[in-house]
Write an enzyme that holds these catalytic residues in place. Sequence first.
Site, PDB file in Angstrom:
ATOM      1  N   GLU A  23       0.665   2.170   2.185  1.00  0.00           N
ATOM      2  CA  GLU A  23       2.519   1.512   2.693  1.00  0.00           C
ATOM      3  C   GLU A  23       2.052  -0.016   2.424  1.00  0.00           C
ATOM      4  OE1 GLU A  23       3.802  -0.043   6.550  1.00  0.00           O
ATOM      5  OE2 GLU A  23       2.502   0.454   6.164  1.00  0.00           O
ATOM      6  N   ASP A  74      -1.846   2.911   6.365  1.00  0.00           N
ATOM      7  CA  ASP A  74      -1.231   2.290   7.197  1.00  0.00           C
ATOM      8  C   ASP A  74      -1.374   0.776   6.470  1.00  0.00           C
ATOM      9  OD1 ASP A  74       0.994   1.661   9.420  1.00  0.00           O
ATOM     10  OD2 ASP A  74      -0.801   0.305  10.210  1.00  0.00           O
TER      11      ASP A  74
HETATM   12  C1  NOJ Z   1       3.087   0.315   9.448  1.00  0.00           C
HETATM   13  C2  NOJ Z   1       3.624   0.977  10.639  1.00  0.00           C
HETATM   14  O1  NOJ Z   1       4.389   2.058   9.671  1.00  0.00           O
HETATM   15  C3  NOJ Z   1       4.788   0.478  12.160  1.00  0.00           C
HETATM   16  O2  NOJ Z   1       4.893   2.156  12.633  1.00  0.00           O
HETATM   17  C4  NOJ Z   1       3.786   0.111  12.178  1.00  0.00           C
HETATM   18  O3  NOJ Z   1       4.046  -0.615  13.780  1.00  0.00           O
HETATM   19  C5  NOJ Z   1       2.448  -1.109  11.805  1.00  0.00           C
HETATM   20  N1  NOJ Z   1       2.315  -0.532  10.740  1.00  0.00           N
HETATM   21  C6  NOJ Z   1       1.814  -1.267  12.603  1.00  0.00           C
HETATM   22  O4  NOJ Z   1       0.443  -0.161  12.913  1.00  0.00           O
END
Ligand code: NOJ
Length: 540
Positions: A232, A190
């Site tokens: 991500e 993440d």
């Molecule tokens: C990215 C995640 O995909 C999202 O759902 C989340 O709210 C944020 N990161 C914070 O962790």
Amino acid sequence: MYCLDIDTFADSNGDGVGDIQGLIGRLDYLARLGVTCLWLHPIHPSPNDDDGYDVTDFYNVDPRFGTLGDFAELLHQAGNRGIRVIIDLVVNHTSDQHPWFQSARSSPDSPYRDWYVWSDREPADRHQGMVFPGEQHETWTYDRTAKAWYYHRFYRFQPDLDTTNPEVRDEIKKIMSFWLQLGVAGFRMDAVPFIIERTEPGDPNPDLDFEFLTELRQHVQWRRGDAILLAEANVEPDQLPAFFGDSGGSANRVHMLFDFMLNGRLMLALARQDPEPVIEALRDTPALPEGGQWATFLRNHDEIDLSRLTAEQRNQVYEHFGPEEDMRIYDRGIRRRLAPMLNNDRRRIELAYSLQFSLRGTPVLRYGEEIGMGEDLSLPGREAIRTPMQWSYEGNAGFSRAEPEKLVRPVIDKGDFGYDKVNVTLQRRDRNSLLAWFERMIRTLREAPEIGFGSTTHIDVPMPPGVLAHRADGPTGTMVFLHNLGAVDAEVDLSLLQPEAELPIDVLADRNYADIGKLDKLNVAGYGYRWIRLRRAWSS
Ligand code: NOJ
């Protein structure tokens, strides 16, 4: 790759919350669909203020989902069906309820104080860099107990860990080791650009510490040679190569990156019914290093992020797919599922997924998309697209035996996307259902390993408006694809490929088309598509 939230997938014990045993019971469904990798959204204990992306214990599973023992069983059962499991690794921040943060704020002498990012004075960039505009008003918040300001890139209840601290770095490696030892096949990491920020109060554009990614990669590979890091990193295309890293031409940081750029372009192309944005994406994306790969997607658990489009392009997508204010979020995105965005038009849903799955990279599918689920806009924010999986037309969509008011989130029970109309059971019985189509499409994909594994190129010859021709080449042969994004039937001349064609055949198409002949008069209906095997290399 198939992504799901355990809490909305299948509830085995009737408490209204999906759980690991429920998921185990549905593995055969996923295997039949053709899933080979499951990506689970955060599985750890959490107050759930951000759907699990606010962790209070990295070494456990949320008790609502079951126990670590259940999780080990899931890994075993998935493995038996040829399915790998990767989990979300959310280490940019913790929940503010995490014992580390509770200790850190309690005293400057806490051993965890330096695990977070503090400032004694109000930082000048306090109101800059928010990820959730509208819901989040600052990135530095004053904590009365700590008598200091702490940094949080996301919501205020998600304090950022200080990854420049060697103790934090070691702890993150320990967390990874723990789950790898248990048998996960890797991590969806993440918020990677934020993990590697060297944050300083007053500096809204800190340096990025890419070496930390190299360290994590080495650590993971040492512990499990075939594990992957899927990051991500929603950044500008020219910044992407640094996330893969490069050691003698091979990726030495993350193995895979989500293709956010293609996602936005696909949405624009579908809205305009014009393939040009996809062609641009194919052209403008940096080349992959050896051992690197894209993860493509149409929908995920977040909003569709249109922030990398121009204002004019974004407005075009809004106009078609998010015409009402309530469908939009964070001044940049759309909180809807794909089927309703495409007016539940089966031709356009198939077209969109056929395009995604035939382009480069590894396709990622969000639970429920395979049956064409809809969204519930009465739910706040991104919850609109996080409703329970619709298994059947029985109560609670077959998701749970609990009283409806006990469900983790309400099931969609009204309109065209209500569970009486859209569910797995009905689609299982119908050979022509969207689910049956997905199964067929994914089987076809797996018979054509050049898709994703090989190269993907636009076939740059004159085309009727709306039509995209592209090809996939790899050691196993060549596939050619036609997608007509427009409503008008078209005829395409691909006779230049004739010298390469050995008994070309349609292996997947929206209908039965006439014989391919000399490839000079290929019809493709409005919103139609054709996957043509041009050549198979028998020797490899
Ligand atoms: C990215 C995640 O995909 C999202 O759902 C989340 O709210 C944020 N990161 C914070 O962790």
